[in-house]
Design a protein around this motif. Structure first.
Motif, PDB file in Angstrom:
ATOM      1  N   ALA A 124       1.273  -1.246  -0.033  1.00  0.00           N
ATOM      2  CA  ALA A 124       0.027  -0.070   0.346  1.00  0.00           C
ATOM      3  C   ALA A 124       0.610   1.283  -0.017  1.00  0.00           C
ATOM      4  N   LEU A 125       2.081   1.396   0.689  1.00  0.00           N
ATOM      5  CA  LEU A 125       2.765   2.407   0.731  1.00  0.00           C
ATOM      6  C   LEU A 125       3.372   2.803  -0.655  1.00  0.00           C
ATOM      7  N   LEU A 126       3.524   1.750  -1.659  1.00  0.00           N
ATOM      8  CA  LEU A 126       4.359   1.410  -2.615  1.00  0.00           C
ATOM      9  C   LEU A 126       4.375   2.839  -3.584  1.00  0.00           C
ATOM     10  N   PRO A 127       2.937   2.846  -4.045  1.00  0.00           N
ATOM     11  CA  PRO A 127       2.516   4.431  -4.593  1.00  0.00           C
ATOM     12  C   PRO A 127       3.167   5.930  -4.370  1.00  0.00           C
ATOM     13  N   ILE A 128       3.574   5.675  -2.877  1.00  0.00           N
ATOM     14  CA  ILE A 128       4.351   6.578  -2.725  1.00  0.00           C
ATOM     15  C   ILE A 128       6.051   7.052  -3.099  1.00  0.00           C
ATOM     16  N   LEU A 129       6.664   5.862  -3.052  1.00  0.00           N
ATOM     17  CA  LEU A 129       7.823   5.553  -3.374  1.00  0.00           C
ATOM     18  C   LEU A 129       7.370   6.651  -5.350  1.00  0.00           C
ATOM     19  N   LEU A 130       6.780   6.150  -5.782  1.00  0.00           N
ATOM     20  CA  LEU A 130       6.718   7.265  -7.205  1.00  0.00           C
ATOM     21  C   LEU A 130       6.942   7.832  -6.649  1.00  0.00           C
ATOM     22  N   ILE A 131       6.558   9.352  -5.994  1.00  0.00           N
ATOM     23  CA  ILE A 131       6.867  10.412  -5.797  1.00  0.00           C
ATOM     24  C   ILE A 131       8.047  11.532  -6.057  1.00  0.00           C
ATOM     25  N   ALA A 132       8.873  10.168  -6.038  1.00  0.00           N
ATOM     26  CA  ALA A 132      10.314   9.694  -5.840  1.00  0.00           C
ATOM     27  C   ALA A 132      10.861  10.767  -7.476  1.00  0.00           C
ATOM     28  N   ALA A 133      10.043   9.774  -8.012  1.00  0.00           N
ATOM     29  CA  ALA A 133      10.044  10.230  -9.434  1.00  0.00           C
ATOM     30  C   ALA A 133      10.163  11.587 -10.172  1.00  0.00           C
ATOM     31  N   CYS A 134       9.141  12.024  -9.088  1.00  0.00           N
ATOM     32  CA  CYS A 134       8.835  13.233  -9.843  1.00  0.00           C
ATOM     33  C   CYS A 134      10.035  14.672  -9.525  1.00  0.00           C
ATOM     34  N   LYS A 135      10.202  15.506 -10.442  1.00  0.00           N
ATOM     35  CA  LYS A 135      11.277  16.782  -9.855  1.00  0.00           C
ATOM     36  C   LYS A 135      10.359  18.023  -9.983  1.00  0.00           C
ATOM     37  N   PRO A 136      11.101  18.819  -9.178  1.00  0.00           N
ATOM     38  CA  PRO A 136      10.263  19.543  -8.448  1.00  0.00           C
ATOM     39  C   PRO A 136      11.185  20.900  -8.591  1.00  0.00           C
ATOM     40  N   VAL A 137      10.636  21.229 -10.024  1.00  0.00           N
ATOM     41  CA  VAL A 137      10.886  22.076 -11.419  1.00  0.00           C
ATOM     42  C   VAL A 137      10.431  23.744 -10.400  1.00  0.00           C
ATOM     43  N   VAL A 138       9.303  23.149 -10.481  1.00  0.00           N
ATOM     44  CA  VAL A 138       8.319  24.985  -9.910  1.00  0.00           C
ATOM     45  C   VAL A 138       9.199  24.983  -8.745  1.00  0.00           C
ATOM     46  N   GLN A 162      11.126  34.311  -7.626  1.00  0.00           N
ATOM     47  CA  GLN A 162      10.333  34.836  -6.915  1.00  0.00           C
ATOM     48  C   GLN A 162       8.639  34.505  -6.791  1.00  0.00           C
ATOM     49  N   GLN A 163       8.346  33.105  -7.582  1.00  0.00           N
ATOM     50  CA  GLN A 163       7.061  33.026  -7.846  1.00  0.00           C
ATOM     51  C   GLN A 163       6.885  31.844  -7.285  1.00  0.00           C
ATOM     52  N   ARG A 164       8.521  30.965  -6.511  1.00  0.00           N
ATOM     53  CA  ARG A 164       8.272  29.752  -6.272  1.00  0.00           C
ATOM     54  C   ARG A 164       8.420  30.556  -4.329  1.00  0.00           C
ATOM     55  N   ASP A 165       9.232  31.498  -4.507  1.00  0.00           N
ATOM     56  CA  ASP A 165       8.824  32.170  -2.691  1.00  0.00           C
ATOM     57  C   ASP A 165       7.552  32.346  -2.941  1.00  0.00           C
ATOM     58  N   LEU A 166       6.745  32.986  -3.012  1.00  0.00           N
ATOM     59  CA  LEU A 166       5.103  33.478  -3.674  1.00  0.00           C
ATOM     60  C   LEU A 166       4.597  32.032  -2.503  1.00  0.00           C
ATOM     61  N   LEU A 167       4.549  31.036  -3.854  1.00  0.00           N
ATOM     62  CA  LEU A 167       3.824  30.074  -3.498  1.00  0.00           C
ATOM     63  C   LEU A 167       4.545  29.515  -2.108  1.00  0.00           C
ATOM     64  N   VAL A 168       5.308  29.134  -1.761  1.00  0.00           N
ATOM     65  CA  VAL A 168       6.174  28.776  -0.601  1.00  0.00           C
ATOM     66  C   VAL A 168       5.178  29.724   0.729  1.00  0.00           C
ATOM     67  N   ILE A 169       5.347  31.142   0.835  1.00  0.00           N
ATOM     68  CA  ILE A 169       5.127  31.864   1.663  1.00  0.00           C
ATOM     69  C   ILE A 169       4.127  31.716   2.210  1.00  0.00           C
ATOM     70  N   SER A 170       2.964  31.162   0.927  1.00  0.00           N
ATOM     71  CA  SER A 170       1.609  31.811   0.865  1.00  0.00           C
ATOM     72  C   SER A 170       1.019  30.498   1.513  1.00  0.00           C
ATOM     73  N   THR A 171       1.919  28.770   1.004  1.00  0.00           N
ATOM     74  CA  THR A 171       1.428  27.859   1.577  1.00  0.00           C
ATOM     75  C   THR A 171       1.704  28.215   3.592  1.00  0.00           C
ATOM     76  N   LEU A 172       2.441  28.408   3.697  1.00  0.00           N
ATOM     77  CA  LEU A 172       3.296  28.549   5.013  1.00  0.00           C
ATOM     78  C   LEU A 172       2.075  29.025   5.753  1.00  0.00           C
ATOM     79  N   LEU A 173       1.471  30.254   5.630  1.00  0.00           N
ATOM     80  CA  LEU A 173       0.900  30.967   6.084  1.00  0.00           C
ATOM     81  C   LEU A 173      -0.571  30.295   6.261  1.00  0.00           C
ATOM     82  N   MET A 174      -1.011  29.871   5.352  1.00  0.00           N
ATOM     83  CA  MET A 174      -2.438  28.779   4.961  1.00  0.00           C
ATOM     84  C   MET A 174      -2.009  27.879   5.991  1.00  0.00           C
TER      85      MET A 174
END
Length: 388
Positions: free
Chosen positions: A8-22, A32-44
């Motif tokens: 059941a945990l195997l699908p989680i391992l597939l996330i490792a294949a994703c590239k966090p380009v954004v 700057q767009q990355r910073d806006l996204l991260v700060i907004s997420t932390l505030l929420m």
């Protein structure tokens, strides 16, 4: 049982294949767009995490088996609790609103860049690299007007130099996106959109269409090369070595829908090509949208231009076959007819030639302007209307 839990945990391992380009950009705008996204997420998360934790805590504390839980059926109000419940979300919303307003204005894609990186400003007189982009079915055409070259599914920009993209689409709405460089922006037929960006780290990055546009959408990808000055000049020289010229006939052939289009270069480009693509008049003899608007401003062509159309097959040359305006396939206006031309065309049928109408405001047209009410209670305009 343990094996099932592990499966059941195997699908989680597939996330490792994703590239966090954004989240790992290579350009200042994308950072700057990355910073806006991260700060907004932390505030929420400041609100989300306590709410989730308290939900689980209350469910555990007031479970049925917990007989020691305090039971207060008459409790109904707490000023301190109300203050926390309303003040905390309100402060978060104010912070998010301010952050979003400032960020979206500073990162407006139409706004020229004022800095190359956090510690490097754009110097006075430094011009951005101009790149004209056309979304075709299903490939990307890049035109470099300052160098007179063009390419398909392959582009290059110098490192640490602002880039100005002028974009349009040949057929349907599309979306241009290089995640590591800047945000996504739509391309639309008959319109021009602008995107400013920069890449600060040399490398080869992926660009693609992020808006579904038909059968070949999945393969509508290209490579964006970020090169130093020598590497960029070498890429320009490589494109100039091509003996092919991108003119209007060759563009019409290129606009034919194809999938998995190979990389292609042109050493010469018609300087008016991009403007004609935007104004939808690449085909020989077709009237540009600016010419249509100029005629409309003068009152239109009236009956004189109503029959002067030709069939416009999709992504092909004009056939020249005359078609009626209504109940026909796609058509285009071929030219503007003078009253003399209309007289010759309608001579056999004896139809009346109608000159273009007067587009001036109709208020008071052919009538005296209304004055003060007369003794009868009617204005001059009302009297004229009654006489009619």
């Amino acid at each position: 049982m343990k094996l099932k839990r592990f499966a059941a945990l195997l699908p989680i391992l597939l996330i490792a294949a994703c590239k966090p380009v954004v989240l790992a950009p290579s350009g200042d705008v994308a950072a700057q767009q990355r910073d806006l996204l991260v700060i907004s997420t932390l505030l929420m998360l400041v609100i989300i995490i306590p709410v989730i934790a308290l939900t689980l805590f209350f469910a555990w504390k007031y479970r049925e088996s917990n007989k020691d839980a305090e039971y207060a059926p008459d409790w109904h109000h707490s000023t301190k609790l109300e203050l926390v419940i309303w003040a905390a979300p309100l402060l978060i919303i104010i912070c998010l609103g301010a952050l979003t307003w400032v960020g979206t204005h500073l990162l407006d894609p139409y706004r020229p860049l004022n800095r190359i990186s956090a510690d490097q400003q754009v110097t006075a007189g430094e011009e951005p690299l101009r790149v004209e982009v056309v979304a075709l079915d299903w490939k990307w055409l890049f035109i470099y007007p300052d160098y007179g070259i063009a390419s398909v599914n392959d582009m290059a920009v110098p490192v640490d130099r602002a880039v100005e993209f002028k974009m349009t689409s040949a057929t349907v709405m599309n979306a241009f996106y290089i995640p590591t460089m800047a945000g996504m922006l739509y391309t639309m037929p008959g319109m021009e959109t602008t995107l400013h960006g920069v890449i600060n780290t040399p490398g080869t990055y992926d660009g693609f269409s992020s808006h579904y546009s038909g059968a070949g959408f999945s393969h509508m990808r290209f490579k964006a090369h970020a090169l130093d000055t020598d590497g960029f000049n070498a890429w320009i020289a490589k494109a100039r070595e091509s003996a092919d010229a991108l003119d209007r006939p060759s563009y019409i052939a290129l606009a034919q829908p194809t999938e998995n289009a190979p990389v292609q270069y042109w050493g010469q480009v018609d300087p008016e090509l991009f403007g004609r693509v935007v104004q939808m008049c690449v085909e020989e003899g077709r009237m540009c949208s600016s010419e249509m608007m100029a005629l409309d401003r003068q009152g239109g062509t009236g009956l004189a231009g109503a029959i002067n159309v030709a069939q416009l097959p999709r992504a092909r040359n004009v056939t020249g076959e005359i078609r009626p305006v209504f109940g026909a396939p796609s058509f285009m206006v071929t030219s503007f007819c003078t009253p003399e031309d209309s007289a010759r065309m309608f001579a056999a049928s004896g139809a009346e030639v109608v000159a273009p109408f007067d587009a001036s405001p109709m208020r008071g047209h052919a009538l005296t302007r209304p004055g003060a009410p007369r003794a009868s209670g009617l204005t001059a305009l009302e009297t004229a209307d009654r006489n009619l």
